[in-house]
Design a protein around this motif. Structure first.
Motif, PDB file in Angstrom:
ATOM      1  N   GLY A  75       8.842 -24.805 -28.673  1.00 49.07           N
ATOM      2  CA  GLY A  75      10.019 -24.323 -27.803  1.00 49.07           C
ATOM      3  C   GLY A  75      10.060 -22.649 -28.046  1.00 49.07           C
ATOM      4  N   HIS A  76      10.041 -22.277 -29.046  1.00 48.24           N
ATOM      5  CA  HIS A  76      10.155 -20.873 -29.434  1.00 48.24           C
ATOM      6  C   HIS A  76       9.259 -20.058 -28.664  1.00 48.24           C
ATOM      7  CE1 HIS A  76      13.298 -21.515 -32.307  1.00 48.24           C
ATOM      8  NE2 HIS A  76      12.555 -22.121 -33.132  1.00 48.24           N
ATOM      9  N   SER A  77       7.953 -20.444 -28.887  1.00 48.23           N
ATOM     10  CA  SER A  77       7.000 -19.482 -28.080  1.00 48.23           C
ATOM     11  C   SER A  77       7.126 -19.487 -26.350  1.00 48.23           C
ATOM     12  CB  SER A  77       5.426 -19.949 -28.574  1.00 48.23           C
ATOM     13  OG  SER A  77       5.287 -21.185 -28.040  1.00 48.23           O
ATOM     14  N   GLN A  78       7.619 -20.817 -26.242  1.00 49.08           N
ATOM     15  CA  GLN A  78       7.677 -20.911 -24.787  1.00 49.08           C
ATOM     16  C   GLN A  78       8.991 -20.017 -23.968  1.00 49.08           C
ATOM     17  OE1 GLN A  78       7.802 -25.192 -24.233  1.00 49.08           O
ATOM     18  NE2 GLN A  78       5.733 -25.290 -25.253  1.00 49.08           N
ATOM     19  N   THR A  79       9.946 -20.012 -24.932  1.00 49.49           N
ATOM     20  CA  THR A  79      11.171 -19.179 -24.825  1.00 49.49           C
ATOM     21  C   THR A  79      10.852 -17.778 -24.747  1.00 49.49           C
ATOM     22  OG1 THR A  79      12.691 -20.805 -25.666  1.00 49.49           O
ATOM     23  CG2 THR A  79      13.581 -18.718 -25.369  1.00 49.49           C
ATOM     24  N   ILE A  80      10.330 -17.364 -25.730  1.00 47.68           N
ATOM     25  CA  ILE A  80      10.145 -15.909 -26.057  1.00 47.68           C
ATOM     26  C   ILE A  80       9.243 -15.237 -24.946  1.00 47.68           C
ATOM     27  CG2 ILE A  80       9.454 -13.996 -27.835  1.00 47.68           C
ATOM     28  CD1 ILE A  80      10.531 -16.072 -29.912  1.00 47.68           C
ATOM     29  N   TYR A  81       7.964 -15.953 -24.828  1.00 45.88           N
ATOM     30  CA  TYR A  81       6.746 -15.574 -24.021  1.00 45.88           C
ATOM     31  C   TYR A  81       7.421 -15.375 -22.452  1.00 45.88           C
ATOM     32  CZ  TYR A  81       2.193 -14.659 -22.026  1.00 45.88           C
ATOM     33  OH  TYR A  81       1.495 -14.216 -21.312  1.00 45.88           O
ATOM     34  N   ALA A  82       8.102 -16.333 -22.162  1.00 48.31           N
ATOM     35  CA  ALA A  82       8.625 -16.368 -20.762  1.00 48.31           C
ATOM     36  C   ALA A  82       9.497 -15.213 -20.358  1.00 48.31           C
ATOM     37  CB  ALA A  82       9.329 -17.520 -20.229  1.00 48.31           C
TER      38      ALA A  82
ATOM     39  N   ALA B  33      14.659 -28.692 -20.902  1.00 46.24           N
ATOM     40  CA  ALA B  33      13.537 -29.143 -21.845  1.00 46.24           C
ATOM     41  C   ALA B  33      13.950 -29.714 -22.967  1.00 46.24           C
ATOM     42  CB  ALA B  33      12.611 -27.876 -21.940  1.00 46.24           C
ATOM     43  N   ARG B  34      12.959 -30.790 -23.380  1.00 47.27           N
ATOM     44  CA  ARG B  34      13.452 -31.510 -24.600  1.00 47.27           C
ATOM     45  C   ARG B  34      13.176 -30.590 -25.922  1.00 47.27           C
ATOM     46  NH1 ARG B  34      15.568 -36.202 -23.760  1.00 47.27           N
ATOM     47  NH2 ARG B  34      15.105 -36.874 -25.869  1.00 47.27           N
ATOM     48  N   ASN B  35      12.549 -29.348 -25.963  1.00 44.76           N
ATOM     49  CA  ASN B  35      12.147 -28.613 -27.043  1.00 44.76           C
ATOM     50  C   ASN B  35      12.976 -27.466 -26.925  1.00 44.76           C
ATOM     51  OD1 ASN B  35      10.840 -27.514 -24.930  1.00 44.76           O
ATOM     52  ND2 ASN B  35       8.860 -27.002 -25.949  1.00 44.76           N
ATOM     53  N   ASP B  36      14.071 -27.382 -26.047  1.00 42.37           N
ATOM     54  CA  ASP B  36      14.873 -26.134 -25.980  1.00 42.37           C
ATOM     55  C   ASP B  36      15.479 -25.919 -27.491  1.00 42.37           C
ATOM     56  OD1 ASP B  36      16.961 -24.252 -25.441  1.00 42.37           O
ATOM     57  OD2 ASP B  36      17.374 -25.194 -23.698  1.00 42.37           O
ATOM     58  N   PRO B  37      15.016 -24.524 -27.988  1.00 43.21           N
ATOM     59  CA  PRO B  37      15.607 -24.330 -29.299  1.00 43.21           C
ATOM     60  C   PRO B  37      17.357 -24.131 -29.473  1.00 43.21           C
ATOM     61  CG  PRO B  37      14.397 -22.431 -28.485  1.00 43.21           C
ATOM     62  CD  PRO B  37      14.184 -23.594 -27.632  1.00 43.21           C
ATOM     63  N   PHE B  38      17.906 -24.010 -28.205  1.00 44.90           N
ATOM     64  CA  PHE B  38      19.126 -23.851 -28.214  1.00 44.90           C
ATOM     65  C   PHE B  38      19.982 -25.172 -28.088  1.00 44.90           C
ATOM     66  CE2 PHE B  38      19.539 -19.225 -26.357  1.00 44.90           C
ATOM     67  CZ  PHE B  38      18.457 -18.755 -27.041  1.00 44.90           C
TER      68      PHE B  38
ATOM     69  N   LEU C  72      18.805 -35.924 -13.868  1.00 42.24           N
ATOM     70  CA  LEU C  72      18.406 -35.325 -15.121  1.00 42.24           C
ATOM     71  C   LEU C  72      17.007 -35.246 -15.324  1.00 42.24           C
ATOM     72  CD1 LEU C  72      20.641 -37.553 -17.410  1.00 42.24           C
ATOM     73  CD2 LEU C  72      21.377 -35.163 -16.265  1.00 42.24           C
ATOM     74  N   HIS C  73      16.324 -33.997 -15.225  1.00 40.02           N
ATOM     75  CA  HIS C  73      15.089 -33.643 -15.520  1.00 40.02           C
ATOM     76  C   HIS C  73      14.933 -33.101 -16.788  1.00 40.02           C
ATOM     77  CE1 HIS C  73      10.979 -31.922 -13.845  1.00 40.02           C
ATOM     78  NE2 HIS C  73      10.682 -32.605 -14.872  1.00 40.02           N
ATOM     79  N   GLN C  74      14.324 -33.998 -17.734  1.00 35.55           N
ATOM     80  CA  GLN C  74      13.995 -33.499 -19.164  1.00 35.55           C
ATOM     81  C   GLN C  74      12.539 -33.581 -19.474  1.00 35.55           C
ATOM     82  OE1 GLN C  74      16.625 -36.216 -21.203  1.00 35.55           O
ATOM     83  NE2 GLN C  74      18.499 -35.422 -20.142  1.00 35.55           N
ATOM     84  N   PRO C  75      11.843 -32.451 -19.116  1.00 40.63           N
ATOM     85  CA  PRO C  75      10.361 -32.344 -19.289  1.00 40.63           C
ATOM     86  C   PRO C  75      10.162 -32.165 -20.895  1.00 40.63           C
ATOM     87  CG  PRO C  75      11.095 -30.586 -18.268  1.00 40.63           C
ATOM     88  CD  PRO C  75      12.146 -31.370 -18.312  1.00 40.63           C
ATOM     89  N   ARG C  76       8.957 -32.441 -21.576  1.00 36.17           N
ATOM     90  CA  ARG C  76       8.865 -32.479 -23.106  1.00 36.17           C
ATOM     91  C   ARG C  76       8.812 -30.754 -23.381  1.00 36.17           C
ATOM     92  NH1 ARG C  76       3.808 -35.148 -26.570  1.00 36.17           N
ATOM     93  NH2 ARG C  76       4.695 -34.162 -28.378  1.00 36.17           N
ATOM     94  N   HIS C  77       8.333 -30.014 -22.494  1.00 34.59           N
ATOM     95  CA  HIS C  77       8.091 -28.884 -22.779  1.00 34.59           C
ATOM     96  C   HIS C  77       9.036 -27.816 -21.775  1.00 34.59           C
ATOM     97  CE1 HIS C  77       5.291 -29.337 -26.266  1.00 34.59           C
ATOM     98  NE2 HIS C  77       4.889 -30.337 -25.516  1.00 34.59           N
ATOM     99  N   GLY C  78       9.052 -26.498 -22.405  1.00 32.46           N
ATOM    100  CA  GLY C  78       9.531 -25.606 -21.390  1.00 32.46           C
ATOM    101  C   GLY C  78      10.487 -24.842 -22.130  1.00 32.46           C
ATOM    102  N   GLY C  79      11.000 -24.915 -23.304  1.00 39.59           N
ATOM    103  CA  GLY C  79      11.696 -23.993 -23.912  1.00 39.59           C
ATOM    104  C   GLY C  79      13.093 -23.650 -23.292  1.00 39.59           C
ATOM    105  N   HIS C  80      13.886 -22.475 -23.777  1.00 43.10           N
ATOM    106  CA  HIS C  80      14.975 -22.208 -23.309  1.00 43.10           C
ATOM    107  C   HIS C  80      14.977 -21.374 -22.118  1.00 43.10           C
ATOM    108  CE1 HIS C  80      19.325 -21.960 -23.032  1.00 43.10           C
ATOM    109  NE2 HIS C  80      19.057 -20.494 -23.101  1.00 43.10           N
TER     110      HIS C  80
END
Length: 347
Positions: free
Chosen positions: A19-26, A289-294, A312-320
């Motif tokens: 989640g962190h890498s997906q949030t920050i990189y985006a 996303a279910r790995n949202d760090p927030f 409700l759409h809750q993918p496993r990945h995506g970050g915040h």
């Protein structure tokens, strides 16, 4: 009937594994187009102002046209009568320049839509006039914004989307309004902190949350608030604001007392949208996303927590507000395409 649940994956690249890498990189690196906006300033009933940033085919970026936004939209060819429009509400300390706002606005504008990004008070690059600012539960303000943009294009098929804080405010508004919000064709809440108590505590714990996200938000929040303290002496507890180490301490010192709450706990409880999802009557996508760090996955809503108007759409990945996909350097196209699919089909 309960809400529907979709767990279809967001295909994030393998080299963004959590989640962190997906949030920050985006937010910092993913590719997206740049959009220019025409800005309209609107006076609020309490003597303040909000800035609305508009984009549409044929609308020139810069100050609002001399004849006004409504006239400019009405003069578009082909006629906007019956055309689609989107009001997009940004997140905490966001704006129309935020990566997600740019990506979403470009996607819909390129398909002929009118898109407007209403700025919460103090977020458009100029301090607002009053001691108050904005907060995660200000659904009355959001309602004023929606009615204002609706007046500019009354014949359009209006949609609304909110990101992070803006998503929470929008979902709260929809839950409170129920069928009265039925003039909206559809809506979406993206990475909304549906349970502000859980989300607030999450941001206050963990190395990355405390060392990266929290200081990022506090840097601008404190600066704006201390400027207000100079302009309105005695309205802000300067010492507590300056010494706030996390969002709870900041909300305790400024957000809650300034906006009519007893303290941060009262504010977080009363401003959370999750308890109101059952009252939503407009077709609404709630994407987290279910790995949202927030917002930890364990507090995400289940189908029983929302009305049958909600998907409700809750993918496993995506970050915040991440959702970066594709080959390096990736793009931010998945999120606006997901919104477009829901607005078109309801799925």
């Amino acid at each position: 009937m309960p809400a529907r649940l979709d767990t279809t994956a967001c295909p994030t690249p393998r080299w963004l594994p959590e989640g962190h890498s997906q949030t920050i990189y985006a937010a910092l690196c993913a590719s997206h187009h740049r959009v220019g906006f025409a800005r309209e300033r609107v006076e609020t009933p309490d003597g303040d102002f909000i800035d609305l940033d508009w984009t549409a085919p044929g609308l020139v970026p810069g100050p609002a046209p001399a004849g006004g936004i409504a006239a400019a939209l009405a003069a578009r060819k082909p006629s906007p009568r019956g055309a689609d429009a989107l009001a997009l509400f940004h997140g905490l300390e966001g704006s129309s320049a935020s990566h997600y706002a740019q990506a979403i606005a470009q996607h819909f504008r390129s398909r002929g839509w009118t898109v407007v990004v209403p700025h919460f008070r103090g977020c458009s690059g100029e301090p607002n006039r009053l001691p108050r600012a904005y907060h995660s539960g200000d659904s009355a303000e959001l309602g004023f914004m929606l009615e204002t943009v609706r007046q500019r294009a009354p014949d359009a098929r209006w949609h609304a989307a909110g990101v992070s804080l803006g998503g929470n405010v929008l979902l709260k508004y929809l839950g409170e309004q129920g069928a009265a919000a039925g003039w909206l064709a559809a809506a979406a809440g993206i990475s909304a902190p549906l349970d502000l108590t859980v989300g607030g505590h999450a941001l206050g714990h963990g190395f990355v949350n405390r060392r990266l996200y929290t200081p990022m938000f506090l840097r601008t929040l404190k600066s704006k608030t201390l400027q207000k303290a100079q302009k309105f002496p005695g309205t802000v507890d300067v010492i507590r604001v300056a010494n706030a180490r996390d969002l709870k301490e900041f909300d305790d010192a400024y957000t809650a007392p300034t906006h009519g709450f007893r303290n941060a706990d009262d504010y977080w409880a009363r401003a959370s949208s999750k308890p109101l999802l059952g009252g939503i009557a407009v077709p609404t996508l709630v994407l987290n996303a279910r790995n949202d760090p927030f917002l930890p996955a364990h507090c995400l809503p289940e189908p029983k927590d929302a009305s049958d108007a909600v998907l409700l759409h809750q993918p496993r990945h995506g970050g915040h507000v991440g959702f970066a996909t594709g080959r390096f350097p990736t793009s931010l196209g998945w999120l606006p395409a997901r919104l477009a699919t829901f607005f078109r089909t309801g799925d």
